[in-house]
Scaffold this active site. Sequence first.
Site, PDB file in Angstrom:
ATOM      1  N   LYS A   1     -59.201  -1.841 -78.624  1.00  7.88           N
ATOM      2  CA  LYS A   1     -59.489  -3.312 -78.529  1.00  7.88           C
ATOM      3  C   LYS A   1     -58.542  -4.144 -78.398  1.00  7.88           C
ATOM      4  O   LYS A   1     -57.489  -4.022 -79.230  1.00  7.88           O
ATOM      5  CB  LYS A   1     -60.382  -3.586 -79.713  1.00  7.88           C
ATOM      6  CG  LYS A   1     -60.854  -5.014 -79.959  1.00  7.88           C
ATOM      7  CD  LYS A   1     -61.770  -5.527 -81.057  1.00  7.88           C
ATOM      8  CE  LYS A   1     -62.291  -6.673 -80.903  1.00  7.88           C
ATOM      9  NZ  LYS A   1     -63.176  -6.951 -81.917  1.00  7.88           N
TER      10      LYS A   1
ATOM     11  N   GLY B   1     -65.532 -13.161 -76.630  1.00  9.26           N
ATOM     12  CA  GLY B   1     -64.827 -14.525 -76.521  1.00  9.26           C
ATOM     13  C   GLY B   1     -63.383 -14.408 -76.964  1.00  9.26           C
ATOM     14  O   GLY B   1     -62.484 -15.012 -76.605  1.00  9.26           O
ATOM     15  N   MET B   2     -63.097 -13.342 -77.773  1.00  5.36           N
ATOM     16  CA  MET B   2     -61.948 -13.044 -78.406  1.00  5.36           C
ATOM     17  C   MET B   2     -61.244 -11.748 -78.067  1.00  5.36           C
ATOM     18  O   MET B   2     -60.044 -11.957 -78.237  1.00  5.36           O
ATOM     19  CB  MET B   2     -62.160 -13.140 -79.980  1.00  5.36           C
ATOM     20  CG  MET B   2     -62.681 -14.246 -80.574  1.00  5.36           C
ATOM     21  SD  MET B   2     -62.820 -14.341 -82.429  1.00  5.36           S
ATOM     22  CE  MET B   2     -61.213 -14.005 -82.707  1.00  5.36           C
TER      23      MET B   2
ATOM     24  N   ASP C   1     -67.269 -11.595 -89.151  1.00  6.41           N
ATOM     25  CA  ASP C   1     -68.043 -11.672 -87.928  1.00  6.41           C
ATOM     26  C   ASP C   1     -69.005 -10.667 -87.847  1.00  6.41           C
ATOM     27  O   ASP C   1     -68.987  -9.948 -86.518  1.00  6.41           O
ATOM     28  CB  ASP C   1     -66.960 -11.603 -86.869  1.00  6.41           C
ATOM     29  CG  ASP C   1     -67.471 -12.073 -85.589  1.00  6.41           C
ATOM     30  OD1 ASP C   1     -68.254 -12.884 -85.344  1.00  6.41           O
ATOM     31  OD2 ASP C   1     -66.710 -11.594 -84.396  1.00  6.41           O
TER      32      ASP C   1
END
Length: 469
Positions: free
Chosen positions: A47, A28-29, A150
């Site tokens: 990334k 989602g990020m 996270d």
Amino acid sequence: MSEDGTAVEGHSLGNGRYVLQRLLGQGGMASVHLAYDSVLDRQVAVKTLHTELGRESSFKERFRREAQAVARLQHTNIVSVFDSGEDVAADGTTTPYIVMEYVEGKALRDVLNEAITAHGAMPTEQALKITAAVLSALEASHDQGLVHRDIKPGNVMVSTKGTVKVMDFGIARALQSGVTSMTQTGMVVGTPQYLSPEQALGKSVDARSDLYSVGCMLFELLSGQLPFDGDSAFSIAYKHVQEEPPAVSTLNRAVTPAVDALIARALRKDPAHRFPTAEAMREEVERVAGAEKGGTPLQASTPLVIGEGPRSVSAAPSLTNFPQVGGDIRTPTPQIQQPYQPAPGPHTPPPYAPQTPPQAYPQVQAPHTPTPFPQQGYQTPAPQPYRTPTPFPQQAPVPQPGPAFAPQPANNNSGCSTALIVVGVIIGVIVLACIIVAIAAASDENKSSTYGAPRPAVVLDLGPADDRS
């Protein structure tokens, strides 16, 4: 770039240095691509964060500062960060990116899915080993003042050689930065299923928040289910704050009470009731894993996943299994009883009647040799060694039936009894000799008076003198 702001294959970043080849994963990020580093001629993982995250200048500055801090982390269980930057598209949009070490292997999420398909959950020994490696990585990052925030199976890689690598430190926040809020520009940083209660409430975040996420991950590895799930991020966050998770053993009967207590402590609502540091939790995980190896093969390997779900939320163990201790929480190593070994020196008899020695370890005692009595004259017998007296009077030993081959222990009083008997015999002989000598002396005296002494003169009674005239 695609319509949602993510990079596509063939696109290059860093002024053409990193050429994206294929998509490795997407969340989602951010999205992770396999890329080729044309300058150093190697494969890397790039990334790229979604475009909307890079619109705020404050977020970009913090991301740049934190990426520099993560690049200084050098640890076996942390994916190395090589580079970071921002890619500006033709339309002026900015895409922050991080260049990381490419780990050839599988994400922990894929490894878990395979284990769920085969067994319903991951074996306990494997889950604890992976968790210990993740905690080792967090220990290094926390020492540098970085909170990951996270931790989840999607951010952990398992290489083809079995090495565990924690990645995605790009959204980690430096403790010294002074910015510890959960939200920034309306964005929730982190995955709702693994958020700590303080993250869900928007409170300050420290290293213990990562330990809560590790507890959620370990819960999922061992049960194949999340401790809290719901239809929306808000409902999941509410459960993290208000509800208690079920015991893992209610979902997987192969899980032992020690593992239940470990996870229960990691998932405490109050950070003060969790493990104080990643090092402390790692040591406890390693201790429990060592105990699991000594258990039955069923507990250490094949999970027994219960299909009907948790039986009772109240089945979670209480804090009595894990007393709250500050600092180091090492549990003392359990004492193992050693087999019986006789102590050297004189043996003190037990305060109860003598028993036949165990047949498994028969103790043969050497017979006691009494002190020899001197042959010339009477002498005081040699003193016997001191022996600890029994707590109550000893009675005459009653022969006890026992196995024919079991040796009988020697009587500790045999030496003293033998010496007394010998002394009594000698005294009797002396008394008898004295009596004999006395009798002989009396006999000699009678003989002397009969034959050796002169006999008294015989006096004739001639009557009165008048008659004689």
